[in-house]
Design an enzyme around this catalytic site. Structure first.
Site, mmCIF file in Angstrom:
data_model
loop_
_atom_site.group_PDB
_atom_site.id
_atom_site.type_symbol
_atom_site.label_atom_id
_atom_site.label_comp_id
_atom_site.label_asym_id
_atom_site.label_seq_id
_atom_site.Cartn_x
_atom_site.Cartn_y
_atom_site.Cartn_z
ATOM 1 N N HIS A 158 0.834 -1.212 0.000
ATOM 2 C CA HIS A 158 0.000 0.000 0.000
ATOM 3 C C HIS A 158 0.872 1.266 0.000
ATOM 4 O O HIS A 158 0.802 2.075 0.926
ATOM 5 C CB HIS A 158 -0.861 -0.068 1.268
ATOM 6 C CG HIS A 158 -2.050 0.833 1.306
ATOM 7 N ND1 HIS A 158 -1.959 2.203 1.282
ATOM 8 C CD2 HIS A 158 -3.376 0.576 1.413
ATOM 9 C CE1 HIS A 158 -3.174 2.729 1.370
ATOM 10 N NE2 HIS A 158 -4.047 1.773 1.434
ATOM 11 N N GLU A 276 -0.834 1.300 -5.339
ATOM 12 C CA GLU A 276 -0.593 0.082 -4.549
ATOM 13 C C GLU A 276 -0.583 -1.158 -5.438
ATOM 14 O O GLU A 276 -1.626 -1.536 -5.983
ATOM 15 C CB GLU A 276 -1.696 -0.045 -3.501
ATOM 16 C CG GLU A 276 -1.886 1.206 -2.661
ATOM 17 C CD GLU A 276 -3.276 1.313 -2.075
ATOM 18 O OE1 GLU A 276 -3.822 2.427 -2.004
ATOM 19 O OE2 GLU A 276 -3.813 0.265 -1.674
HETATM 20 O O1 TA6 Z 1 -6.147 1.542 -0.604
HETATM 21 C C1 TA6 Z 1 -7.212 2.430 -0.525
HETATM 22 C C2 TA6 Z 1 -7.959 2.184 0.786
HETATM 23 O O2 TA6 Z 1 -8.594 0.935 0.781
HETATM 24 C C3 TA6 Z 1 -8.936 3.356 0.977
HETATM 25 O O3 TA6 Z 1 -10.267 2.933 0.808
HETATM 26 C C4 TA6 Z 1 -8.629 3.819 2.403
HETATM 27 O O4 TA6 Z 1 -9.406 3.114 3.340
HETATM 28 C C5 TA6 Z 1 -7.135 3.494 2.481
HETATM 29 O O5 TA6 Z 1 -7.034 2.202 1.899
HETATM 30 C C6 TA6 Z 1 -6.523 3.604 3.846
HETATM 31 O O6 TA6 Z 1 -6.953 2.545 4.661
HETATM 32 P P1 TA6 Z 1 -6.404 2.522 6.206
HETATM 33 O O7 TA6 Z 1 -7.006 1.297 6.795
HETATM 34 O O8 TA6 Z 1 -4.894 2.482 6.137
HETATM 35 O O9 TA6 Z 1 -6.883 3.824 6.814
#
Ligand code: TA6
Length: 309
Positions: A158, A276
């Site tokens: 991510h 990601e």
């Molecule tokens: O990768 C995108 C995502 O799934 C968004 O929907 C947002 O929730 C982001 O990840 C961050 O997630 P987190 O659990 O790290 O706050």
């Protein structure tokens, strides 16, 4: 050990770059240039970590490269979205340096526990290797099935990329790729832009055609500037290539989502974009005793495009 950070970490450095990885989450939290080249010196850090990131192990670090395993988002039974791997303290296995190849590498491992078995009822072992070589950063996740039953998972690296300003950020290489829009209940779309730019919240899962992926490079351009008077344009950014991570999630929280995250500054959406490398569209299946490897390679790039007059 770093001041104000409650978990240990490793700093890898070669002649050109330095990379910090914390044992908590096996979390790459910095990848920065050591070069005195102006374009790198003025903004040496290529990743983004929020100034409000929680660094006491009670919450995943907001930024860098969180490892989403055994699920992406809410695609599984884990209590926390994106799974437990980024919330766990991994074991540092060791590091090695190869002066000739200007390579430095560190490996971390995480095995299933009674606690993880409650959420993901399988015995597994993860090996995560982070290596920097010249201007490249490679992160490789190996998932070993140590159970008698096959299992499947989704995963993502991510990555939060930093930028001087949201108006400079462009994500290239996804033109023509189908995606689902997580902000519109998974609506199916196809990317029509050569360069994805940001002027609102974006949260999309690009599902790349497997045949294309190994040749495909994504570019995250974080800076564009022009020499005084000379008709040329520099772009600085990161090129991403992947192996077995055929999907790409693109996310910018924009204003409202930024305000809703306690570990993220209200204005910080202007300094970052997440791109990601992921395996989501087709969950990864691993037979007993077998293993799977997913890999992301980032390359710091500068392009100098001379406009023909
Ligand atoms: O990768 C995108 C995502 O799934 C968004 O929907 C947002 O929730 C982001 O990840 C961050 O997630 P987190 O659990 O790290 O706050």
């Amino acid at each position: 050990k770093q001041e104000g950070v409650s978990f240990e970490g490793v700093i890898l450095s070669n002649a050109q770059f330095e990379c910090t990885i914390y044992a908590f989450g096996a979390h790459v939290a910095s990848w920065r240039s050591l070069s005195d080249l102006e374009v790198f010196k003025t903004k040496p850090e290529f990743l983004f970590v929020s100034k409000k990131a929680i660094l006491d192990g009670t919450k995943p670090i907001r930024g860098g490269i969180p490892i989403c395993f055994p699920q992406f988002g809410k695609l599984g039974e884990c209590t926390n979205q994106h799974g437990f791997a980024r919330n766990a303290t991994w074991e540092f296995v060791g590091s090695e340096v190869d002066e000739e190849k200007v390579l430095a590498k560190a490996t971390f491992t995480l095995s299933s526990t009674e606690k993880t078995m409650k959420e993901f009822p399988y015995k597994f072992k993860l090996n995560y290797t982070v290596s920097i070589e010249k201007e490249f950063l490679n992160t490789k996740l190996e998932v070993i099935n140590e159970d008698e039953k096959a299992f499947e998972f989704t995963t993502a690296l991510h990555t939060y990329f930093g930028a001087k300003s949201i108006t400079d950020i462009a994500v290239k290489g996804l033109n023509g790729v189908r995606y689902t829009d997580s902000l519109e209940d998974g609506k199916k779309c196809v990317e029509g832009e050569e360069e994805i730019r940001f002027d609102k919240e974006v949260d999309r899962i690009y599902r790349r055609n497997v045949a294309l992926v190994d040749k495909e490079r994504l570019e995250i351009i974080d800076r564009v500037w022009e020499d005084k008077g000379v008709l040329s344009q520099h772009t600085r950014g990161v090129a991403m290539t992947t192996k077995n991570l055929n999907d790409a999630v693109v996310w910018n929280p924009w204003i409202d989502k930024a305000k809703s995250m306690g570990d993220f500054g209200d204005e910080e959406y202007k300094e970052m974009v997440c791109v990601e490398a992921a395996a989501i569209d087709e969950p990864v299946k691993v037979k007993p005793g077998a293993s799977w490897i997913g890999e992301q390679t980032l390359e710091a790039v500068i392009n100098l495009a001379h406009f023909s007059v």
